[in-house]
Design a protein around this motif. Structure first.
Motif, PDB file in Angstrom:
ATOM      1  N   GLU A  72      35.818  18.518  27.210  1.00  0.00           N
ATOM      2  CA  GLU A  72      37.232  17.422  27.957  1.00  0.00           C
ATOM      3  C   GLU A  72      35.924  16.590  28.124  1.00  0.00           C
ATOM      4  O   GLU A  72      34.907  15.940  27.966  1.00  0.00           O
ATOM      5  CB  GLU A  72      37.130  18.266  28.643  1.00  0.00           C
TER       6      GLU A  72
ATOM      7  N   CYS B  59      40.665  16.170  25.205  1.00  0.00           N
ATOM      8  CA  CYS B  59      40.183  17.547  24.750  1.00  0.00           C
ATOM      9  C   CYS B  59      39.776  17.368  23.215  1.00  0.00           C
ATOM     10  O   CYS B  59      41.186  17.624  22.747  1.00  0.00           O
ATOM     11  CB  CYS B  59      40.506  18.832  24.910  1.00  0.00           C
TER      12      CYS B  59
ATOM     13  N   TRP C 110      46.682  22.551  29.926  1.00  0.00           N
ATOM     14  CA  TRP C 110      45.540  21.336  30.900  1.00  0.00           C
ATOM     15  C   TRP C 110      46.291  22.644  32.097  1.00  0.00           C
ATOM     16  O   TRP C 110      47.512  22.255  31.446  1.00  0.00           O
ATOM     17  CB  TRP C 110      45.284  20.304  30.965  1.00  0.00           C
TER      18      TRP C 110
ATOM     19  N   ARG D  28      44.782  23.326  35.958  1.00  0.00           N
ATOM     20  CA  ARG D  28      44.099  22.732  36.602  1.00  0.00           C
ATOM     21  C   ARG D  28      43.776  23.978  37.947  1.00  0.00           C
ATOM     22  O   ARG D  28      44.597  24.879  37.898  1.00  0.00           O
ATOM     23  CB  ARG D  28      44.513  21.394  36.668  1.00  0.00           C
TER      24      ARG D  28
ATOM     25  N   ILE E  17      52.058  15.004  28.065  1.00  0.00           N
ATOM     26  CA  ILE E  17      50.382  15.716  27.600  1.00  0.00           C
ATOM     27  C   ILE E  17      51.154  15.274  25.635  1.00  0.00           C
ATOM     28  O   ILE E  17      52.549  15.537  25.427  1.00  0.00           O
ATOM     29  CB  ILE E  17      51.568  17.020  27.602  1.00  0.00           C
TER      30      ILE E  17
ATOM     31  N   LEU F 149      46.533  14.190  27.540  1.00  0.00           N
ATOM     32  CA  LEU F 149      47.134  14.353  29.304  1.00  0.00           C
ATOM     33  C   LEU F 149      46.875  12.284  29.270  1.00  0.00           C
ATOM     34  O   LEU F 149      45.572  12.310  30.025  1.00  0.00           O
ATOM     35  CB  LEU F 149      46.174  15.405  30.400  1.00  0.00           C
TER      36      LEU F 149
ATOM     37  N   TYR G 103      40.447  19.659  36.212  1.00  0.00           N
ATOM     38  CA  TYR G 103      41.731  20.088  34.938  1.00  0.00           C
ATOM     39  C   TYR G 103      40.418  20.544  33.917  1.00  0.00           C
ATOM     40  O   TYR G 103      39.704  20.043  32.481  1.00  0.00           O
ATOM     41  CB  TYR G 103      41.820  18.922  34.026  1.00  0.00           C
ATOM     42  N   TYR G 104      40.696  22.102  33.115  1.00  0.00           N
ATOM     43  CA  TYR G 104      40.194  22.305  31.962  1.00  0.00           C
ATOM     44  C   TYR G 104      41.735  22.505  30.842  1.00  0.00           C
ATOM     45  O   TYR G 104      42.759  22.703  31.124  1.00  0.00           O
ATOM     46  CB  TYR G 104      40.335  23.843  32.887  1.00  0.00           C
ATOM     47  N   CYS G 105      40.989  22.338  29.909  1.00  0.00           N
ATOM     48  CA  CYS G 105      41.832  22.316  28.295  1.00  0.00           C
ATOM     49  C   CYS G 105      41.431  24.100  28.268  1.00  0.00           C
ATOM     50  O   CYS G 105      40.462  24.513  27.981  1.00  0.00           O
ATOM     51  CB  CYS G 105      41.144  21.771  27.599  1.00  0.00           C
TER      52      CYS G 105
END
Length: 115
Positions: free
Chosen positions: A6, A22, A36, A38, A69, A80, A93-95
């Protein structure tokens, strides 16, 4: 082996915009979902938005109308775009890449919305 990286997090004022990206690499089946999630301090990880390899999107109610997105499937990259950011959007924030029941995660990128 699948690897997600990311980029694009940071500090932004309320009402501002930010874009996170990402890029996925490795053995990636063509039919997949990217998205995504979070996680704010003291809270569980929650879905923000997802997009299928066919372009179908899904958003959390809290971000509808503010976040967008998108993906470039040829590059295995998902974006995003976050507009009208609020302090409550502050989180890591996680992909996510979802392939036939298997989830892969990035390391996370911090987004902080504060004046």
């Amino acid at each position: 082996q699948v690897h997600l990286v990311e980029s694009g997090g940071g500090l932004v004022q309320p009402g501002g915009s930010l874009r996170v990206s990402c890029a996925a690499s490795g053995s990636i089946f063509a039919v997949n979902n990217m998205g995504w999630y979070r996680q704010a301090p003291g809270k569980e990880r929650e879905l923000v938005a997802t997009v299928t390899s066919f372009g179908q999107t899904n958003y959390a109610d809290s971000v509808k109308g503010r976040f967008t997105i998108s993906r470039e499937s040829a590059k295995n990259t998902v974006y995003l775009q976050m507009n009208s950011l609020k302090p409550e959007d502050t989180a890591v924030y996680y992909c996510n890449l979802h392939i036939i029941g298997i989830d892969y995660w990035g390391q996370g990128t911090q987004v902080t919305v504060s004046s």
